[in-house]
Structures are given as structure tokens and as C-alpha cells.
Design a protein around this motif. Structure first.
Motif, short mmCIF file in Angstrom:
data_model
loop_
_atom_site.label_atom_id
_atom_site.label_comp_id
_atom_site.label_asym_id
_atom_site.label_seq_id
_atom_site.Cartn_x
_atom_site.Cartn_y
_atom_site.Cartn_z
N TYR A 131 44.72 43.79 46.36
CA TYR A 131 43.58 43.14 45.72
C TYR A 131 42.72 44.15 44.95
O TYR A 131 42.12 43.82 43.94
CB TYR A 131 42.74 42.42 46.76
CG TYR A 131 43.31 41.10 47.23
CD1 TYR A 131 42.62 39.92 47.04
CD2 TYR A 131 44.55 41.03 47.89
CE1 TYR A 131 43.13 38.70 47.48
CE2 TYR A 131 45.07 39.83 48.33
CZ TYR A 131 44.36 38.67 48.11
OH TYR A 131 44.88 37.47 48.54
N GLU A 150 43.79 32.36 49.81
CA GLU A 150 43.76 33.54 48.96
C GLU A 150 42.63 33.52 47.93
O GLU A 150 42.11 34.57 47.55
CB GLU A 150 45.11 33.71 48.25
CG GLU A 150 46.21 34.30 49.13
CD GLU A 150 46.75 33.33 50.14
OE1 GLU A 150 47.28 33.78 51.18
OE2 GLU A 150 46.66 32.09 49.90
N ALA A 154 40.07 36.65 47.62
CA ALA A 154 39.82 37.36 46.36
C ALA A 154 38.34 37.36 46.02
O ALA A 154 37.78 38.39 45.60
CB ALA A 154 40.63 36.72 45.24
N LEU A 211 44.98 44.25 53.24
CA LEU A 211 43.74 43.62 52.78
C LEU A 211 42.67 43.73 53.86
O LEU A 211 42.86 43.29 54.99
CB LEU A 211 43.99 42.14 52.45
CG LEU A 211 42.77 41.33 52.00
CD1 LEU A 211 42.15 41.93 50.74
CD2 LEU A 211 43.16 39.87 51.75
#
Length: 275
Positions: A131, A150, A154, A211
Motif C-alpha cells: 500500500y 480493502e 487503503a 500491511l
């Protein structure tokens, strides 16, 4: 007169609040909702339920004496609305448990945990490994599936909204990637690996940067979803799951879909995930 009116209201309330399990146990019939997403929940070309969640669900339902199982396919973003509208009785799509969803549906105990991944064009021409690469690279766009987690990941990570493209499903995402509308398709590492195996023009981005949001490692925990008020059905699922998850039979059942001992949820509970 008031007492008669109160009795009528109580009777109507009891009727409308009847637990779905009563009907299922009498008729021996239940309907599952899937999003046709490999390896979580889908139908084979022969119309048979397959994937991690339907496979486990079929085992659980057999133990509960329910042998008539119908499967309804819908877009992922329509799973919760479809459940609430009564199109099916259980979401068997490996849906992640999170606080927002917990306000709308009940969840079983989690059956797996998995991390995130990117699908990119063969050779990863933009060099996207997480990301952070999307956040800092001008002009780069990432695709996410409508209704999936997702988009929230984000946004929380700080990816500008004009770099996030929402797509109806993963086949549309792969098409957008190959057409150059997006530079990476985001999803669970298992889903992205499955998609990469089907098309030589795309690949799983490797290595992939873990992440982390606000210092916490982001991993999803998938579970079955039920309507509010269907606690008995949920509890019956949990009762069977408690004695099944982690057994040799369970592990061998889900290994063909890429799951196994390495994806067991451990001691994490749905209550913790909902909070």
C-alpha cells in the motif's frame, strides 16, 4: 380490552421474531450465500458448492441434520443486504469480521486468518509491493472489490481516494488491470494467488510489504454470517465448529483451497473482532 390488545401484540411479536433455526430444523433445508470468489466460496461448473466456507458449512450442516442445501450466488457487496432480505440464511463466503459488519449481522467464530496481497501485471512493471508504494507514487491506481475491506484499508493507510478504483468483482478487476485502468488489484493473498494462476499476463506481487495501520498488523479473520435474531442458528454452527476446527479432517478438507494449519485463527474471538 387493553389486556387483549397486549396479548395480540405479544403474539404477533413472538411470531415475527421466530428463530430461523426452528424452520430449518423442521424442513431440513437451508440456503447459503456465496460471492463466487475462489478459494473462499463458489460453485463449480457442475453447480456444486466449493471453497473453504461452503466445504466447512456442508460438514457443519450434516452434523446438524440439515441435508437439503441450496446455494445462491451474488456479488460480494450484496451478501449482507441479501442476507437481511431473506434471500439466504447464511453467508458462506469467508467474510471478514469487523465492527461495521457486526452492527448488521451476527458472525460465527472465525475459521481462518489471512493477510493481504496485490495482483499486478507480469513482471510488476510499476514495482508495487504494498500500500505504501501506491500512496507515494503519483498516477498509480489500485483496484478494490465493492463491499470488501480493502477500500477501508487503503483509506486508513492514507492512499488518496483518487487512486482507489472500486470494481464489482475480481474478474472485472483483472480485466481493468490488463486494460491499464489500474496498476494493482488488492485482495487477500490467497485470492490474488488464485487469480494469478489463471492468467499468465498477471502475477502475485512478491515480496509484499506487510500491511500495518496505526502500528497494528492487518490480518483478516473470516467467518460465517447470520441475520440478527438468528442466535440459535449461529450458536449451533459454533458448537460444531468448536470441535472441528484444527482437526486433521478440517485441515485436509481446506488444504486444496490453500488453507491449512498456517491459517488457523488461534484464540482470536468474534467478540474481540467486533469490538
Amino acid at each position: 380490552m387493553k389486556s387483549i390488545f397486549a396479548f395480540i401484540l405479544l403474539t404477533l411479536s413472538t411470531f415475527t421474531m421466530a428463530d430461523t433455526w426452528d424452520e430449518i430444523s423442521k424442513e431440513g433445508k437451508i440456503t447459503l450465500g456465496v460471492a463466487n470468489e475462489r478459494p473462499y466460496g463458489y460453485l463449480t461448473p457442475m453447480g456444486e458448492p466449493a471453497g473453504e466456507a461452503p466445504s466447512i458449512a456442508m460438514y457443519v450442516l450434516d452434523k446438524l441434520g440439515v441435508d437439503d442445501v441450496e446455494v445462491v450466488v451474488t456479488e460480494f457487496g450484496s451478501l449482507i443486504p441479501g442476507l437481511k432480505a431473506g434471500r439466504f440464511d447464511v453467508i458462506a463466503a469467508g467474510m471478514y469480521v469487523n465492527p461495521k459488519r457486526c452492527k448488521q449481522v451476527l458472525f460465527s467464530n472465525p475459521t481462518y486468518t489471512i493477510g493481504e496481497g496485490f495482483l499486478v501485471l507480469d513482471g510488476n512493471p510499476k514495482g508495487l509491493h504494498g500500500y505504501g508504494d501506491v500512496k507515494k507514487a503519483d498516477g498509480v491506481k489500485m483496484g478494490v472489490m465493492a463491499g470488501a475491506v480493502e477500500f477501508g484499508y487503503a483509506k486508513k493507510f492514507g492512499v488518496p481516494l483518487d487512486r482507489i478504483v472500486t470494481l464489482p468483482d475480481y474478474p472485472a478487476g483483472v480485466a481493468a488491470l490488463k486494460a491499464g485502468r489500474i496498476d494493482a488489484l488488492a485482495g487477500t493473498s490467497l485470492t490474488m494467488a488464485q487469480l494469478a494462476q489463471k492468467d499468465e499476463r498477471v502475477e502475485l506481487a512478491q515480496p509484499f510489504d506487510e500491511l500495518k495501520i496505526e502500528g497494528e498488523s492487518v490480518k483478516g479473520y473470516g467467518a460465517f454470517g447470520f441475520r440478527k435474531g438468528d442466535e440459535t442458528l449461529r450458536d449451533n454452527f459454533n458448537r460444531v465448529l468448536d470441535g472441528f476446527l484444527g482437526t486433521e479432517q478440517h485441515v485436509s478438507m481446506v488444504e486444496e483451497y490453500g488453507f491449512g494449519k498456517h491459517t488457523l485463527p488461534g484464540d482470536v474471538t468474534t467478540q474481540e473482532l467486533c469490538n
